[in-house]
Design a protein around this motif. Structure first.
Motif, PDB file in Angstrom:
ATOM      1  N   SER A   1      24.037  57.471  18.634  1.00 21.59           N
ATOM      2  CA  SER A   1      23.253  56.235  18.589  1.00 21.59           C
ATOM      3  C   SER A   1      24.099  55.042  18.173  1.00 21.59           C
ATOM      4  CB  SER A   1      22.079  56.393  17.617  1.00 21.59           C
ATOM      5  OG  SER A   1      22.546  56.714  16.316  1.00 21.59           O
ATOM      6  N   ALA A   2      25.176  55.284  17.434  1.00 24.14           N
ATOM      7  CA  ALA A   2      26.026  54.170  16.988  1.00 24.14           C
ATOM      8  C   ALA A   2      27.436  54.680  16.736  1.00 24.14           C
ATOM      9  CB  ALA A   2      25.465  53.527  15.725  1.00 24.14           C
ATOM     10  N   LEU A   3      28.386  53.942  17.255  1.00 24.98           N
ATOM     11  CA  LEU A   3      29.791  54.142  16.926  1.00 24.98           C
ATOM     12  C   LEU A   3      30.267  52.762  16.449  1.00 24.98           C
ATOM     13  CD1 LEU A   3      32.296  56.222  19.028  1.00 24.98           C
ATOM     14  CD2 LEU A   3      32.998  54.320  17.597  1.00 24.98           C
ATOM     15  N   GLU A   4      30.240  52.579  15.155  1.00 22.37           N
ATOM     16  CA  GLU A   4      30.304  51.244  14.560  1.00 22.37           C
ATOM     17  C   GLU A   4      31.639  50.988  13.878  1.00 22.37           C
ATOM     18  OE1 GLU A   4      28.075  49.041  10.835  1.00 22.37           O
ATOM     19  OE2 GLU A   4      26.920  50.391  12.115  1.00 22.37           O
ATOM     20  N   LEU A   5      32.259  49.871  14.247  1.00 21.60           N
ATOM     21  CA  LEU A   5      33.478  49.420  13.581  1.00 21.60           C
ATOM     22  C   LEU A   5      33.109  48.394  12.514  1.00 21.60           C
ATOM     23  CD1 LEU A   5      35.770  48.908  16.711  1.00 21.60           C
ATOM     24  CD2 LEU A   5      35.632  50.922  15.244  1.00 21.60           C
ATOM     25  N   ASP A   6      33.812  48.439  11.393  1.00 22.49           N
ATOM     26  CA  ASP A   6      33.577  47.480  10.316  1.00 22.49           C
ATOM     27  C   ASP A   6      34.196  46.141  10.711  1.00 22.49           C
ATOM     28  OD1 ASP A   6      33.201  46.048   8.045  1.00 22.49           O
ATOM     29  OD2 ASP A   6      34.336  47.373   6.716  1.00 22.49           O
ATOM     30  N   LYS A   7      33.358  45.254  11.238  1.00 19.90           N
ATOM     31  CA  LYS A   7      33.866  44.002  11.806  1.00 19.90           C
ATOM     32  C   LYS A   7      34.195  42.954  10.749  1.00 19.90           C
ATOM     33  CE  LYS A   7      31.476  44.883  16.125  1.00 19.90           C
ATOM     34  NZ  LYS A   7      30.509  44.441  17.133  1.00 19.90           N
ATOM     35  N   GLU A   8      33.932  43.254   9.486  1.00 23.41           N
ATOM     36  CA  GLU A   8      34.324  42.349   8.404  1.00 23.41           C
ATOM     37  C   GLU A   8      35.651  42.758   7.779  1.00 23.41           C
ATOM     38  OE1 GLU A   8      32.630  39.662   7.825  1.00 23.41           O
ATOM     39  OE2 GLU A   8      31.140  40.212   9.347  1.00 23.41           O
ATOM     40  N   ASN A   9      36.145  43.908   8.160  1.00 27.59           N
ATOM     41  CA  ASN A   9      37.392  44.399   7.588  1.00 27.59           C
ATOM     42  C   ASN A   9      38.579  43.567   8.075  1.00 27.59           C
ATOM     43  OD1 ASN A   9      39.901  46.393   7.726  1.00 27.59           O
ATOM     44  ND2 ASN A   9      38.489  47.179   6.173  1.00 27.59           N
ATOM     45  N   PRO A  10      39.535  43.208   7.203  1.00 22.21           N
ATOM     46  CA  PRO A  10      40.692  42.402   7.624  1.00 22.21           C
ATOM     47  C   PRO A  10      41.491  43.044   8.753  1.00 22.21           C
ATOM     48  CG  PRO A  10      40.568  42.514   5.226  1.00 22.21           C
ATOM     49  CD  PRO A  10      39.550  43.473   5.747  1.00 22.21           C
ATOM     50  N   HIS A  11      41.597  44.362   8.741  1.00 23.12           N
ATOM     51  CA  HIS A  11      42.347  45.033   9.800  1.00 23.12           C
ATOM     52  C   HIS A  11      41.644  44.878  11.148  1.00 23.12           C
ATOM     53  CE1 HIS A  11      44.860  47.943   7.081  1.00 23.12           C
ATOM     54  NE2 HIS A  11      45.128  46.657   6.901  1.00 23.12           N
TER      55      HIS A  11
END
Length: 424
Positions: free
Chosen positions: A231-241
């Protein structure tokens, strides 16, 4: 569970069936028997057994040679007889007389049930092989669905007595999460999928996970892995990397587009240069005869001027002026000759056939059309391997596209093309 009679002990005539609404494995017991009592396994020969469609009844006999089973697949509704129980034939002897009980544990297994396990994998770092120093946190959530098809393998791998479905699901879930995390972690390198595009590839990743885990779940748990729904493959879009990887990827894409554009412009300039050269050659060929006429006209003009001087020549040697008859006659003769020559040149120019039209071809490759190309350009494409006899070509006047090798004026081009160089 429906039983006949109010029994305090096993062994009387029973209707053996399962009425549980939700179950995977359920053990049948006569009413009024304790879990530790052997009487709960005392089954009266001749009792009725009812197995619904999608169910399996397993009779487990404890014998000196070990545990053996009889399997009855639904739908089934009949009395317990040795004709229906191959193993029971060797257990029930004449001494029972059709009335004495025999010892057996009876389990019902739900073959029609789809069992779902929801899972969630907290953030773990995933790496793009192009930027191995940038670990981007990634989380995966979804569910997996399984059922039972190879029931003998399932029974062999799992203890039916005191089977607990939730405990069984937890075992599968722990194994499943570890495998999914390992697969997703290696997808960018193994499958050449950039980290920034993982979220767009959820269905493709789901099929990949299923293909890699299905056989292991069958071998280790005896279950059939039906499907996985991520249902979700989520990247942490707030992470500096993540932000740095996004910028680096965008910069790389921009450079690629710029380089591709430069190459396309160079190819376009080269094509225009070749076409311009061909046009110039065509114009020169068309005007070549006119150019010759101009040159010859200049010669005749000079000659005509010289005729005027010849008319003033005094052949008699006197000093008197006036026309010299001899010079005039000579001039007239030469002038006539020159006039005839000019007339002939003009006649030939009018009779000169126009140059043949340049043959221009369009080429089709992988559904993309390019061109037009003249014969010289076609020859260069053939020599460079960009055009083969199996490509389609078309020119004005043709009713449709045709293989280049079947077009007369192009067929000879491929006979002179060298074969690919031998491998090292």
């Amino acid at each position: 569970m429906i039983l006949f009679g109010n029994k305090s002990e096993g062994g009387l005539m029973d209707v053996i069936r399962c009425d549980e609404p939700e179950y995977l494995v359920w053990k049948w017991k006569p009413s009024g028997t304790a879990n530790s009592s052997k009487k709960e396994n005392a089954i009266r020969y001749g009792s009725s057994l009812r197995v619904k469609d999608g169910e399996l009844a397993v009779f487990v006999y404890q014998q000196n040679q070990g545990t053996i089973q009889d399997y009855i697949i639904g739908p089934h509704d009949d009395t317990i007889r040795t004709a229906n129980f191959p193993v029971l034939t060797s257990i029930v002897g004449a001494a029972f007389g059709g009335s004495s009980p025999f010892q057996a544990e009876i389990y019902f297994i739900n073959l029609a049930r789809n069992n779902q396990i929801k899972f969630g994998i907290p953030y773990f770092d995933i790496f793009d092989p192009r930027f191995p120093e940038l670990g981007v946190p990634c989380a995966v959530r979804g569910s997996m669905t399984f059922n039972l098809t190879d029931y003998k393998s399932f029974i062999k791998l799992n203890r039916l007595r005191e089977f607990d479905l939730e405990d069984f699901k937890n075992q599968i879930k722990g194994f499943f999460i570890r495998k999914v995390k390992s697969i997703v972690l290696n997808i960018p390198l193994d499958e050449n999928i950039p980290v920034m595009q993982l979220e767009r590839k959820i269905d493709e990743i789901g099929e990949l996970v299923k293909s890699k885990i299905k056989a292991v779940l069958e071998d280790d748990f005896g279950i059939n892995f039906k499907r996985i729904d991520i249902s979700a493959l989520e990247l942490d879009k707030e992470n500096p990397h993540y932000l740095q990887l996004k910028k680096s990827t965008a910069d790389q894409q921009t450079k690629f587009i710029e380089a591709k554009t430069d190459i396309e412009i160079e190819n376009l300039d080269e094509t225009l240069r070749i076409n311009r050269k061909d046009v110039e050659l065509g114009v020169e060929g068309k005007n070549f005869q006119v150019h010759q006429l101009n040159k010859q006209s200049e010669v005749l003009k000079t000659a005509a001027e010289n005729l005027g001087e010849m008319g003033n020549i005094n052949l008699g040697g006197g000093d008197s002026g006036g026309l010299n008859p001899v010079g005039l006659l000579v001039g007239m003769g030469i002038g006539g000759t020159m006039g005839n020559q000019m007339g002939g040149m003009m006649t030939n120019l009018n009779k000169m056939p126009p140059p043949p039209p340049a043959l221009l071809y369009y080429i089709s490759s992988n559904g993309q059309q390019s061109g037009p190309y003249n014969l010289e350009q076609i020859k260069q494409l053939a020599q460079n391997g960009q055009l083969t006899k199996n490509h389609y070509a078309w020119k004005e006047g043709m009713t449709g596209w045709e293989l280049a090798g079947n077009i007369t004026e192009l067929a000879n081009l491929f006979s002179n093309v060298p074969p690919p160089p031998p491998g090292v």
